[in-house]
Each structure stands twice: as C-alpha cells, then as structure tokens.
Design a protein around this motif. Sequence first.
Motif, PDB file in Angstrom:
ATOM      1  N   LYS A  87     -11.584 -31.102  10.309  1.00 39.03           N
ATOM      2  CA  LYS A  87     -11.144 -29.724  10.480  1.00 39.03           C
ATOM      3  C   LYS A  87     -12.183 -28.907  11.234  1.00 39.03           C
ATOM      4  CE  LYS A  87      -7.912 -28.646   6.812  1.00 39.03           C
ATOM      5  NZ  LYS A  87      -7.702 -27.971   5.549  1.00 39.03           N
ATOM      6  N   VAL A  88     -13.455 -29.113  10.882  1.00 39.76           N
ATOM      7  CA  VAL A  88     -14.523 -28.361  11.523  1.00 39.76           C
ATOM      8  C   VAL A  88     -14.568 -28.685  13.008  1.00 39.76           C
ATOM      9  CG1 VAL A  88     -17.018 -28.040  11.617  1.00 39.76           C
ATOM     10  CG2 VAL A  88     -15.870 -28.161   9.423  1.00 39.76           C
TER      11      VAL A  88
ATOM     12  N   ARG B 246     -12.108 -29.650  14.898  1.00 39.03           N
ATOM     13  CA  ARG B 246     -10.962 -29.006  15.539  1.00 39.03           C
ATOM     14  C   ARG B 246     -11.198 -27.505  15.727  1.00 39.03           C
ATOM     15  NH1 ARG B 246      -7.072 -31.946  11.797  1.00 39.03           N
ATOM     16  NH2 ARG B 246      -6.841 -33.950  12.818  1.00 39.03           N
ATOM     17  N   ILE B 247     -11.727 -26.864  14.694  1.00 42.26           N
ATOM     18  CA  ILE B 247     -12.016 -25.429  14.801  1.00 42.26           C
ATOM     19  C   ILE B 247     -13.007 -25.179  15.932  1.00 42.26           C
ATOM     20  CG2 ILE B 247     -13.086 -23.451  13.639  1.00 42.26           C
ATOM     21  CD1 ILE B 247     -11.955 -24.629  10.997  1.00 42.26           C
TER      22      ILE B 247
ATOM     23  N   VAL C 246     -11.287 -25.624  19.287  1.00 46.99           N
ATOM     24  CA  VAL C 246     -10.404 -24.489  19.572  1.00 46.99           C
ATOM     25  C   VAL C 246     -11.228 -23.284  20.026  1.00 46.99           C
ATOM     26  CG1 VAL C 246      -8.865 -22.779  18.496  1.00 46.99           C
ATOM     27  CG2 VAL C 246      -8.494 -25.219  18.105  1.00 46.99           C
ATOM     28  N   LEU C 247     -12.341 -23.017  19.339  1.00 48.82           N
ATOM     29  CA  LEU C 247     -13.195 -21.884  19.717  1.00 48.82           C
ATOM     30  C   LEU C 247     -13.778 -22.077  21.118  1.00 48.82           C
ATOM     31  CD1 LEU C 247     -15.010 -21.149  16.343  1.00 48.82           C
ATOM     32  CD2 LEU C 247     -13.390 -19.656  17.528  1.00 48.82           C
TER      33      LEU C 247
ATOM     34  N   ALA D 169     -18.440 -20.600  17.747  1.00 43.68           N
ATOM     35  CA  ALA D 169     -18.357 -22.069  17.736  1.00 43.68           C
ATOM     36  C   ALA D 169     -19.683 -22.680  17.283  1.00 43.68           C
ATOM     37  CB  ALA D 169     -17.982 -22.589  19.120  1.00 43.68           C
TER      38      ALA D 169
ATOM     39  N   VAL E 131     -20.012 -22.237  13.506  1.00 44.15           N
ATOM     40  CA  VAL E 131     -19.171 -23.203  12.779  1.00 44.15           C
ATOM     41  C   VAL E 131     -19.875 -24.565  12.727  1.00 44.15           C
ATOM     42  CG1 VAL E 131     -17.017 -24.520  12.902  1.00 44.15           C
ATOM     43  CG2 VAL E 131     -16.973 -22.048  13.171  1.00 44.15           C
TER      44      VAL E 131
ATOM     45  N   ASP F 271     -21.423 -26.428   9.307  1.00 47.33           N
ATOM     46  CA  ASP F 271     -21.027 -27.797   8.963  1.00 47.33           C
ATOM     47  C   ASP F 271     -22.254 -28.687   8.748  1.00 47.33           C
ATOM     48  OD1 ASP F 271     -18.997 -29.952   8.692  1.00 47.33           O
ATOM     49  OD2 ASP F 271     -19.984 -30.709  10.498  1.00 47.33           O
TER      50      ASP F 271
END
Length: 194
Positions: free
Chosen positions: A2-3, A5-6, A9-10, A39, A42, A46
């Motif tokens: 998920k991280v 992907r986030i 996306v950013l 980004a 994030v 993580d």
Amino acid sequence: MKVKRIGLVLVAVGAGLAALGLLVGGLFVGAAVAVFGLAAIVGGVDSVATRRHRTSRDEFDSLRRVHTGAAAVIFGFTFIAVGVFLTVTGVAAALGVLGGLWSQVADSAGIVIIAVGGWACVLGVAMVISRWTYVGMSTNWWQRLPGIAVGLLVVMMGLIAVGIGRSVAVDPPQSGSEFLEKALDTLARWLGSG
C-alpha cells in the motif's frame, strides 16, 4: 505494498502538477514540489515503521539494498526531514510567500547550518553502522567497506558544517562574500593553518 502504491500515486500527481506548472506557471510548480515532499514523507514513515529501508525499487536496480534496524530508521527520518522541507517550500511557493520564508532562514543561517551538519553526522554514522544486504543475494562484510568509507566522509563533512555554522551563528556575516570568507577562515583554523 500500500505504501509503495501511495508513493507512486504521489510521484505521478507531482509529475503531472510539474508538467502543468511548466505549461501555465502559477502555483502548480510549488504544488508539485509539495506533493513530491509528501511522497518522501510517506517513504520515510514506512522506513521508520518497518525498520527496513530499500535504496531502490525492483524496476530500477537489479542490486537492491535493504538497510535494517537503526540505520533504516535514520534513513527514514532523513526522508521525512527532506519531505517536510520540500512540502513547506512548495506550499510557500504556491502561496507566494517563498521570499519571506527564505529571508527568515537567512536570518538564522548559522543555526540552520549547524542543524544540517549535525544531521549529516547522524546520517554518516547510519552509513557506517548499516549492515545492509542485497535483496535475494548474500553479501560479505567487505562489500560494505565503500559504504563505511562514504559514511565517515559524510561525518567529517557534517562536522565541518557544524563548525562553519557555529562561526556564522556567533558572528553573522553581512554579505555573501563575507560568508565565504568566514567559512574559509573556519576551515583554515580546523586544518591548523590559520
């Protein structure tokens, strides 16, 4: 996952905003910088949470390295710090107050240089102590020697920055040329030739 992907996306949103900013200008470039900062934050969060930090992703490098433990946490906090810097700078640029922000930073240049130098020392120590491994491959201790050497160099550069920052904080320069002169004088003192 998920991280990752986030983060992707950013980065994609940031790239889109940057392209739009290059076409039309305005606040889009600042917004792009702010999104790239998010980004980085994030990714850093993580690394801190998982205590694992990868130096590259699958698509970009066949010799991916994974740092674990304290080194991964330090690298994560470094990403967070850079991300916060980019986000604040981007938002300030988008709002049109970047000049005021830079003047405040310039007024505290000595403290800022000390902070950056201190963090460089911490980052260098992380490079020295990291027991990274290649993803999917075994490693030997001697493969980490170049990273240790670079870490020691980063610590030395951080100490020099702290010395210069202290000198600037004690006696702030009045111009850019005086700043350079003060930095060179500090280096000369450290090297014992001044």
